[in-house]
Design an enzyme around this catalytic site. Sequence first.
Site, PDB file in Angstrom:
ATOM      1  N   CYS A 129      11.084  25.791  -1.779  1.00  0.00           N
ATOM      2  CA  CYS A 129      10.104  25.689  -0.689  1.00  0.00           C
ATOM      3  C   CYS A 129       8.657  25.654  -1.180  1.00  0.00           C
ATOM      4  CB  CYS A 129      10.293  26.836   0.296  1.00  0.00           C
ATOM      5  SG  CYS A 129      11.876  26.732   1.126  1.00  0.00           S
TER       6      CYS A 129
ATOM      7  N   HIS B 212       3.955  27.980   4.411  1.00  0.00           N
ATOM      8  CA  HIS B 212       5.317  27.442   4.430  1.00  0.00           C
ATOM      9  C   HIS B 212       6.014  27.990   5.680  1.00  0.00           C
ATOM     10  CE1 HIS B 212       9.336  26.404   3.523  1.00  0.00           C
ATOM     11  NE2 HIS B 212       9.714  27.646   3.293  1.00  0.00           N
TER      12      HIS B 212
ATOM     13  N   ASN C 116      12.791  25.085   9.045  1.00  0.00           N
ATOM     14  CA  ASN C 116      12.353  25.108   7.646  1.00  0.00           C
ATOM     15  C   ASN C 116      12.801  23.805   6.970  1.00  0.00           C
ATOM     16  OD1 ASN C 116      11.917  25.531   4.936  1.00  0.00           O
ATOM     17  ND2 ASN C 116      12.869  27.552   4.850  1.00  0.00           N
TER      18      ASN C 116
HETATM   19  N1  ACO Z   1      22.803  34.900  15.053  1.00  0.00           N
HETATM   20  C1  ACO Z   1      23.143  36.160  15.365  1.00  0.00           C
HETATM   21  N2  ACO Z   1      23.195  37.144  14.467  1.00  0.00           N
HETATM   22  C2  ACO Z   1      22.879  36.844  13.196  1.00  0.00           C
HETATM   23  C3  ACO Z   1      22.511  35.543  12.790  1.00  0.00           C
HETATM   24  C4  ACO Z   1      22.487  34.552  13.782  1.00  0.00           C
HETATM   25  N3  ACO Z   1      22.158  33.285  13.527  1.00  0.00           N
HETATM   26  N4  ACO Z   1      22.256  35.549  11.473  1.00  0.00           N
HETATM   27  C5  ACO Z   1      22.455  36.808  11.048  1.00  0.00           C
HETATM   28  N5  ACO Z   1      22.837  37.581  12.090  1.00  0.00           N
HETATM   29  C6  ACO Z   1      23.158  38.999  12.064  1.00  0.00           C
HETATM   30  C7  ACO Z   1      23.640  39.492  10.723  1.00  0.00           C
HETATM   31  O1  ACO Z   1      25.014  39.215  10.559  1.00  0.00           O
HETATM   32  C8  ACO Z   1      23.344  40.957  10.824  1.00  0.00           C
HETATM   33  O2  ACO Z   1      24.358  41.566  11.559  1.00  0.00           O
HETATM   34  P1  ACO Z   1      24.892  43.050  11.167  1.00  0.00           P
HETATM   35  O3  ACO Z   1      23.690  43.934  11.334  1.00  0.00           O
HETATM   36  O4  ACO Z   1      25.975  43.269  12.149  1.00  0.00           O
HETATM   37  O5  ACO Z   1      25.335  42.927   9.750  1.00  0.00           O
HETATM   38  C9  ACO Z   1      22.065  41.004  11.648  1.00  0.00           C
HETATM   39  O6  ACO Z   1      21.968  39.731  12.327  1.00  0.00           O
HETATM   40  C10 ACO Z   1      20.815  41.210  10.832  1.00  0.00           C
HETATM   41  O7  ACO Z   1      20.882  40.335   9.684  1.00  0.00           O
HETATM   42  P2  ACO Z   1      19.655  40.169   8.720  1.00  0.00           P
HETATM   43  O8  ACO Z   1      19.990  39.166   7.650  1.00  0.00           O
HETATM   44  O9  ACO Z   1      19.190  41.534   8.270  1.00  0.00           O
HETATM   45  O10 ACO Z   1      18.597  39.547   9.751  1.00  0.00           O
HETATM   46  P3  ACO Z   1      17.071  39.321   9.566  1.00  0.00           P
HETATM   47  O11 ACO Z   1      16.340  39.958  10.656  1.00  0.00           O
HETATM   48  O12 ACO Z   1      16.628  39.602   8.162  1.00  0.00           O
HETATM   49  O13 ACO Z   1      16.939  37.741   9.813  1.00  0.00           O
HETATM   50  C11 ACO Z   1      16.716  35.751   8.466  1.00  0.00           C
HETATM   51  C12 ACO Z   1      17.675  36.844   8.998  1.00  0.00           C
HETATM   52  C13 ACO Z   1      16.214  34.993   9.668  1.00  0.00           C
HETATM   53  C14 ACO Z   1      17.506  34.841   7.539  1.00  0.00           C
HETATM   54  C15 ACO Z   1      15.513  36.410   7.717  1.00  0.00           C
HETATM   55  O14 ACO Z   1      16.022  37.377   6.832  1.00  0.00           O
HETATM   56  C16 ACO Z   1      14.682  35.432   6.943  1.00  0.00           C
HETATM   57  O15 ACO Z   1      13.955  34.631   7.507  1.00  0.00           O
HETATM   58  N6  ACO Z   1      14.694  35.505   5.583  1.00  0.00           N
HETATM   59  C17 ACO Z   1      13.779  34.729   4.711  1.00  0.00           C
HETATM   60  C18 ACO Z   1      14.094  33.252   4.672  1.00  0.00           C
HETATM   61  C19 ACO Z   1      13.144  32.591   3.665  1.00  0.00           C
HETATM   62  O16 ACO Z   1      11.957  32.819   3.640  1.00  0.00           O
HETATM   63  N7  ACO Z   1      13.705  31.799   2.755  1.00  0.00           N
HETATM   64  C20 ACO Z   1      12.864  31.260   1.692  1.00  0.00           C
HETATM   65  C21 ACO Z   1      12.649  29.824   1.813  1.00  0.00           C
HETATM   66  S1  ACO Z   1      14.149  28.925   1.843  1.00  0.00           S
HETATM   67  C22 ACO Z   1      14.254  28.047   0.330  1.00  0.00           C
HETATM   68  O17 ACO Z   1      13.544  28.238  -0.579  1.00  0.00           O
HETATM   69  C23 ACO Z   1      15.397  27.055   0.198  1.00  0.00           C
END
Ligand code: ACO
Length: 340
Positions: A125, A265, A295
């Site tokens: 990214c 980003h 993204n």
């Molecule tokens: N719908 C419903 N529930 C979900 C979903 C979904 N789509 N996805 C995850 N959950 C659940 C999980 O299973 C988890 O459930 P549990 O508590 O029963 O285990 C709960 O939601 C919380 O999961 P987390 O992963 O802790 O959720 P978080 O609030 O962190 O959000 C997300 C997840 C959106 C992926 C976030 O962590 C994020 O944006 N991370 C950074 C992404 C990023 O910046 N990537 C870098 C660039 S990408 C690249 O370089 C290719």
Amino acid sequence: MATTSNTKRAKPIRAAITGVHGYLPPDLLTNAELARMVDTSDAWITERTGIKERHILKGKGLGSSHMAAEAVRGLLEKTGTLLKDIDLLICATTTPDLVFPSTANLICDMVGVRNIGSFDVQAACSGFLYALTIATQFIENGTARKVVVVGADKMSSIIDYTDRATCVLFGDGAGAVLLEPSANGHGIHDTLIRSDGAGMVHLHQKAGGSRMPPTAETVAKRLHYVHQEGAAVYKFAVARMAEISQELMLRNKLNPKTIDWLVPHQANRRIIEATAERMGLPMERVMMTIQKFGNTTAATIPLCLWDYESRLKEGDKLVLAAFGGGFTWAGAYVTWAYGG
Ligand code: ACO
């Protein structure tokens, strides 16, 4: 030989973005459709990420180069740039059409540019800002006068649409900028690129490279998709995006009042808000396209510039910041070179 007192030193060349264009494929993937594919909901996706819909490239045989070529053609037309005048084309992508040749080579062929340097940059990214940093050196040292930098990713080609934690985040798209020597002093003042390979465990694609070439087994085990530990990546993304933006502010004597736009980003609305808050910037001065594009990896920053182009004024002060797989992160301080 000693210089005499009346010897004039040539003014250093500054690279400037003199045009921007984007391309988004016509097919949309909405939250409602995703909720029919995996156990998720519009409410969860909207609240946790800010995304409502994303564009997906459909069509047999179309890769990142297709979107990039569309963006580059539009850019050249819009800026009145002749093919013969382009000196270099750099493509930032994590989803190249082929392992080789580079997607940049393919784009040049598709738009009809011959006999110039072209190559890919892979920094997930952060790829666009890495490519912009490299392109800036070519302009500043006088070896190129017109450089095209394009960020393009067909993330839908490496996303597991049974994994709800990643499939809701990504979209496809491409954005391109033209870089030329500045005519008015505005342009790219400073860039920073950083990486930490220890971050690999949290965000990578397990198979398909030389470490684990594709086999029937790797396909059966779904190892050709993005593996992301979202919460770990989230923490690093917020910390590093804020850190690099603050470093740029310090190095360039900027403060929250003097920055016109943060161009972050687009990975998650909450990461963008946390970065802006740590910089002391109100959200009205933060570019945001995540709700409609998701993204798009290397394309998010040029797509933001394209989307907000009509609102940008000559001299506006922009801080660009990105974080991605690697881990990689990068930033740039730019004064906008032309009126919207
Ligand atoms: N719908 C419903 N529930 C979900 C979903 C979904 N789509 N996805 C995850 N959950 C659940 C999980 O299973 C988890 O459930 P549990 O508590 O029963 O285990 C709960 O939601 C919380 O999961 P987390 O992963 O802790 O959720 P978080 O609030 O962190 O959000 C997300 C997840 C959106 C992926 C976030 O962590 C994020 O944006 N991370 C950074 C992404 C990023 O910046 N990537 C870098 C660039 S990408 C690249 O370089 C290719």
